[in-house]
Design a protein around this motif. Sequence first.
Motif, mmCIF file in Angstrom:
data_model
loop_
_atom_site.group_PDB
_atom_site.id
_atom_site.type_symbol
_atom_site.label_atom_id
_atom_site.label_comp_id
_atom_site.label_asym_id
_atom_site.label_seq_id
_atom_site.Cartn_x
_atom_site.Cartn_y
_atom_site.Cartn_z
ATOM 1 N N GLY A 24 33.812 42.380 49.041
ATOM 2 C CA GLY A 24 34.797 43.520 48.745
ATOM 3 C C GLY A 24 36.293 43.474 48.580
ATOM 4 N N LEU A 25 36.918 42.340 49.235
ATOM 5 C CA LEU A 25 38.395 42.347 49.142
ATOM 6 C C LEU A 25 38.645 41.728 47.765
ATOM 7 C CD1 LEU A 25 40.718 43.120 50.990
ATOM 8 C CD2 LEU A 25 40.396 40.681 52.188
ATOM 9 N N ILE A 26 37.997 40.818 47.274
ATOM 10 C CA ILE A 26 38.151 40.437 45.896
ATOM 11 C C ILE A 26 38.384 41.458 44.889
ATOM 12 C CG2 ILE A 26 37.012 39.051 44.066
ATOM 13 C CD1 ILE A 26 36.153 36.779 46.251
ATOM 14 N N GLN A 27 37.384 42.777 45.203
ATOM 15 C CA GLN A 27 37.394 43.804 44.151
ATOM 16 C C GLN A 27 38.682 44.688 44.270
ATOM 17 O OE1 GLN A 27 35.092 44.654 41.882
ATOM 18 N NE2 GLN A 27 33.981 42.324 42.603
ATOM 19 N N MET A 28 39.394 44.250 45.354
ATOM 20 C CA MET A 28 40.655 45.002 45.429
ATOM 21 C C MET A 28 41.954 44.442 44.882
ATOM 22 S SD MET A 28 40.109 46.447 49.287
ATOM 23 C CE MET A 28 38.950 47.469 49.955
ATOM 24 N N ILE A 29 41.842 43.011 44.565
ATOM 25 C CA ILE A 29 42.676 42.193 43.966
ATOM 26 C C ILE A 29 43.397 42.913 42.881
ATOM 27 C CG2 ILE A 29 43.645 40.211 42.862
ATOM 28 C CD1 ILE A 29 41.464 38.618 44.394
ATOM 29 N N GLU A 30 44.556 43.440 42.695
ATOM 30 C CA GLU A 30 45.411 44.022 41.615
ATOM 31 C C GLU A 30 45.731 43.097 40.621
ATOM 32 O OE1 GLU A 30 48.082 46.833 42.996
ATOM 33 O OE2 GLU A 30 46.663 48.192 43.496
ATOM 34 N N THR A 38 52.825 27.800 41.978
ATOM 35 C CA THR A 38 52.998 28.860 43.208
ATOM 36 C C THR A 38 51.867 29.993 42.820
ATOM 37 O OG1 THR A 38 55.099 28.393 43.736
ATOM 38 C CG2 THR A 38 54.527 30.527 44.311
ATOM 39 N N VAL A 39 51.340 30.448 43.759
ATOM 40 C CA VAL A 39 50.153 31.594 43.626
ATOM 41 C C VAL A 39 50.535 32.569 44.322
ATOM 42 C CG1 VAL A 39 47.666 32.395 43.798
ATOM 43 C CG2 VAL A 39 48.462 29.803 43.036
ATOM 44 N N LYS A 40 50.606 33.836 43.771
ATOM 45 C CA LYS A 40 50.603 34.992 44.295
ATOM 46 C C LYS A 40 49.506 36.044 43.973
ATOM 47 C CE LYS A 40 55.060 36.786 44.476
ATOM 48 N NZ LYS A 40 55.308 35.810 43.299
ATOM 49 N N ILE A 41 49.179 36.657 45.011
ATOM 50 C CA ILE A 41 47.741 37.365 44.864
ATOM 51 C C ILE A 41 48.257 38.956 45.595
ATOM 52 C CG2 ILE A 41 45.418 37.863 45.314
ATOM 53 C CD1 ILE A 41 45.414 34.917 45.896
ATOM 54 N N ILE A 42 48.113 39.873 44.816
ATOM 55 C CA ILE A 42 48.616 41.284 45.249
ATOM 56 C C ILE A 42 47.101 42.022 45.380
ATOM 57 C CG2 ILE A 42 49.713 43.452 44.451
ATOM 58 C CD1 ILE A 42 51.235 41.696 42.782
ATOM 59 N N VAL A 43 46.979 42.567 46.638
ATOM 60 C CA VAL A 43 45.735 43.098 46.900
ATOM 61 C C VAL A 43 45.965 44.537 47.354
ATOM 62 C CG1 VAL A 43 43.941 42.966 48.529
ATOM 63 C CG2 VAL A 43 45.010 40.952 47.998
ATOM 64 N N ASN A 44 45.281 45.500 46.775
ATOM 65 C CA ASN A 44 45.515 46.914 47.202
ATOM 66 C C ASN A 44 44.748 47.408 48.397
ATOM 67 O OD1 ASN A 44 45.917 49.633 47.009
ATOM 68 N ND2 ASN A 44 44.614 50.150 45.369
ATOM 69 N N SER A 45 45.235 46.879 49.590
ATOM 70 C CA SER A 45 44.443 47.250 50.728
ATOM 71 C C SER A 45 45.535 47.096 51.994
ATOM 72 C CB SER A 45 43.404 46.169 50.994
ATOM 73 O OG SER A 45 43.048 45.753 52.329
ATOM 74 N N GLU A 46 45.277 47.672 53.161
ATOM 75 C CA GLU A 46 46.309 47.739 54.311
ATOM 76 C C GLU A 46 45.904 46.517 54.855
ATOM 77 O OE1 GLU A 46 45.177 51.298 56.319
ATOM 78 O OE2 GLU A 46 46.426 52.532 55.160
ATOM 79 N N GLY A 50 40.699 42.492 60.080
ATOM 80 C CA GLY A 50 39.622 41.740 59.078
ATOM 81 C C GLY A 50 40.323 41.463 58.019
ATOM 82 N N VAL A 51 40.972 42.205 57.305
ATOM 83 C CA VAL A 51 41.772 41.540 55.894
ATOM 84 C C VAL A 51 42.741 40.423 56.177
ATOM 85 C CG1 VAL A 51 43.272 42.203 54.177
ATOM 86 C CG2 VAL A 51 41.625 44.005 54.872
ATOM 87 N N LYS A 52 43.494 40.403 57.328
ATOM 88 C CA LYS A 52 44.184 39.100 57.381
ATOM 89 C C LYS A 52 43.361 38.061 57.897
ATOM 90 C CE LYS A 52 47.721 37.775 60.771
ATOM 91 N NZ LYS A 52 48.414 38.089 62.130
ATOM 92 N N ASN A 53 42.270 38.017 58.482
ATOM 93 C CA ASN A 53 41.429 36.835 58.567
ATOM 94 C C ASN A 53 40.866 36.261 57.212
ATOM 95 O OD1 ASN A 53 41.541 37.070 61.463
ATOM 96 N ND2 ASN A 53 39.822 38.217 61.693
ATOM 97 N N VAL A 54 40.320 37.360 56.341
ATOM 98 C CA VAL A 54 39.901 36.936 55.039
ATOM 99 C C VAL A 54 40.770 36.278 54.045
ATOM 100 C CG1 VAL A 54 38.704 37.389 53.118
ATOM 101 C CG2 VAL A 54 38.067 38.473 55.083
ATOM 102 N N THR A 55 41.920 36.860 54.104
ATOM 103 C CA THR A 55 43.216 36.340 53.003
ATOM 104 C C THR A 55 43.745 35.151 53.767
ATOM 105 O OG1 THR A 55 44.829 37.897 54.285
ATOM 106 C CG2 THR A 55 43.669 38.705 52.313
ATOM 107 N N GLY A 56 43.625 34.975 55.087
ATOM 108 C CA GLY A 56 44.117 33.731 55.591
ATOM 109 C C GLY A 56 43.184 32.537 55.290
ATOM 110 N N LEU A 57 41.837 32.712 55.099
ATOM 111 C CA LEU A 57 41.044 31.773 54.472
ATOM 112 C C LEU A 57 41.500 31.622 52.978
ATOM 113 C CD1 LEU A 57 37.650 32.901 56.304
ATOM 114 C CD2 LEU A 57 39.016 31.259 56.841
ATOM 115 N N TRP A 58 41.677 32.574 52.304
ATOM 116 C CA TRP A 58 42.032 32.549 50.870
ATOM 117 C C TRP A 58 43.347 31.295 50.857
ATOM 118 C CZ3 TRP A 58 42.560 37.956 48.454
ATOM 119 C CH2 TRP A 58 41.220 38.627 48.534
ATOM 120 N N CYS A 71 50.770 29.290 48.402
ATOM 121 C CA CYS A 71 49.986 30.847 48.047
ATOM 122 C C CYS A 71 50.453 31.901 48.842
ATOM 123 C CB CYS A 71 48.528 30.411 48.150
ATOM 124 S SG CYS A 71 47.589 32.033 47.937
ATOM 125 N N SER A 72 50.858 32.749 48.226
ATOM 126 C CA SER A 72 51.187 34.218 49.344
ATOM 127 C C SER A 72 50.561 35.314 48.641
ATOM 128 C CB SER A 72 52.614 34.343 49.080
ATOM 129 O OG SER A 72 53.034 34.563 47.713
#
Length: 350
Positions: A24-30, A38-46, A50-58, A71-72
Motif C-alpha cells: 500500500g505504501l509503495i502505491q503512495m510513492i510520488e 544517492t536515492v530520494k523517495i517521495i511518499v504522499n503519506s503522513e 507504521g509508515v516510519k517502520n516500513v520506510t525504515g526497512l526501505w 537513501c532518504s
Amino acid sequence: MPNKIKKDYILNIIKQIDHPQNSGLIQMIENINVLEQTVKIIVNSELTEGVKNVTGLWQSLIEKDSKIKDCSIIFTKHTVPALKKDTPSKSDSFLNKYDLSHLGKIIFIASGKGGVGKSTISNNIATSIAEMGFNVGLMDADIYGPSQPKMLGLEKSKVKVLNKKIQPQKIGNLSMMSMGMLFPENEAIIWRGPMLMKAIQQLLLEVEWGNQDYFIVDLPPGTGDVHITLAQKVVIAGAIVISTPQDISLIDAKKAIALFSKTNTKILGLIENMSYFECSNCGKKHDIFSSGGAEKITKSENIPYLGSIPLIRDIMESADKGRPYVLHKPEGKRLFDMVVKNIFSELNSN
C-alpha cells in the motif's frame, strides 16, 4: 543507465520487504529520484508510526546495496482545509479568505530587508520541488522589484490572456507569473496601498494557475501591507524567512518572524543565505558576513533552521543567465534538495 531503470531497480528492492503495509505504501510513492549513488523517495503519506517502520526497512535494505551510498525518504501529504467556493469579486473588500485550494500547499518566502537573496532562494526552491515531479506555482509578489522573469529567462515573454484569464509562463512542472511581465522592464511602479492590493489580488485570482501541489509566493522585502493582507486572506501552509548572517539583516529577520507570529502563520524556519565564502583555490571558508547569528535566532525564537546557502559566484551568474542554479550545477541541486527536504519535514510536522 537510464533514469527509469534506476527507479525500477529501487522499486524491486523495496518490493522484497514482507510487511502488511508495504504494498500500500509503495502505491503512495510520488517520485524516486536517483542522483549518482544517492536515492530520494517521495511518499504522499503522513509520517505515522507504521509508515516510519516500513520506510525504515526501505532505507536499511536500499543502503545495503553496493551500488547505493545513501537513501532518504520525504513525506508529503496534500490536505487542504475546506473553504467556501465563493471567489471574491474585484470590488470586494478583503473580508473573507480566498478559496485557493487548487494551489495546494501555499508557502510564503519573506525577508525583513532587501538584498539578502530572497528571490534567488524562492526561485531555486520552486525549481527544486518542480524537478522532484510536483506541480509548482511561483508567484512573484515583489511588486516594486520583480525579478523572477529575469531569473527564469522569461523577461521577454509576452503575457497571454485566454477566456479572461492571464496565462502563467510554464517551464516543465513550474508555472510562474509576475507583475514584472505586465510592465516594461525599466518602468517604475509607483503605487499606494489600494493599487498594490488590487495587483496582488489579480495575481492570485485572475491567473489561470491550474492545480498545483505547492505554491511559492516571493514576497516583497519588509513587513508591510502586502504581508499583512496576504496573511489574513490566504490559508498558508507556512512561511520561510531569509536572512544573511550579519546583525543588521538578522534584526530585520526577527521583525518578519514577529509579523508571522502575530498573524498566526506557521513559520517553517529560517534559511541563512551568503552563509560563507569558500575559496576555489585553497578551499578555505571565509565568514564574510559573520557567522552563527542565524542559528542563534532560530534557537531564541524557537523556529527551525532550514539550512545555509554559501556565497557562490555561480548562483549569481545562473540568475543573470535566466537558469536556476539547481539546474545548472549538481552542487546546486544537492544544496537546495537538502533545504527542500527540511521544508517538507516542517510542513508535515504538527
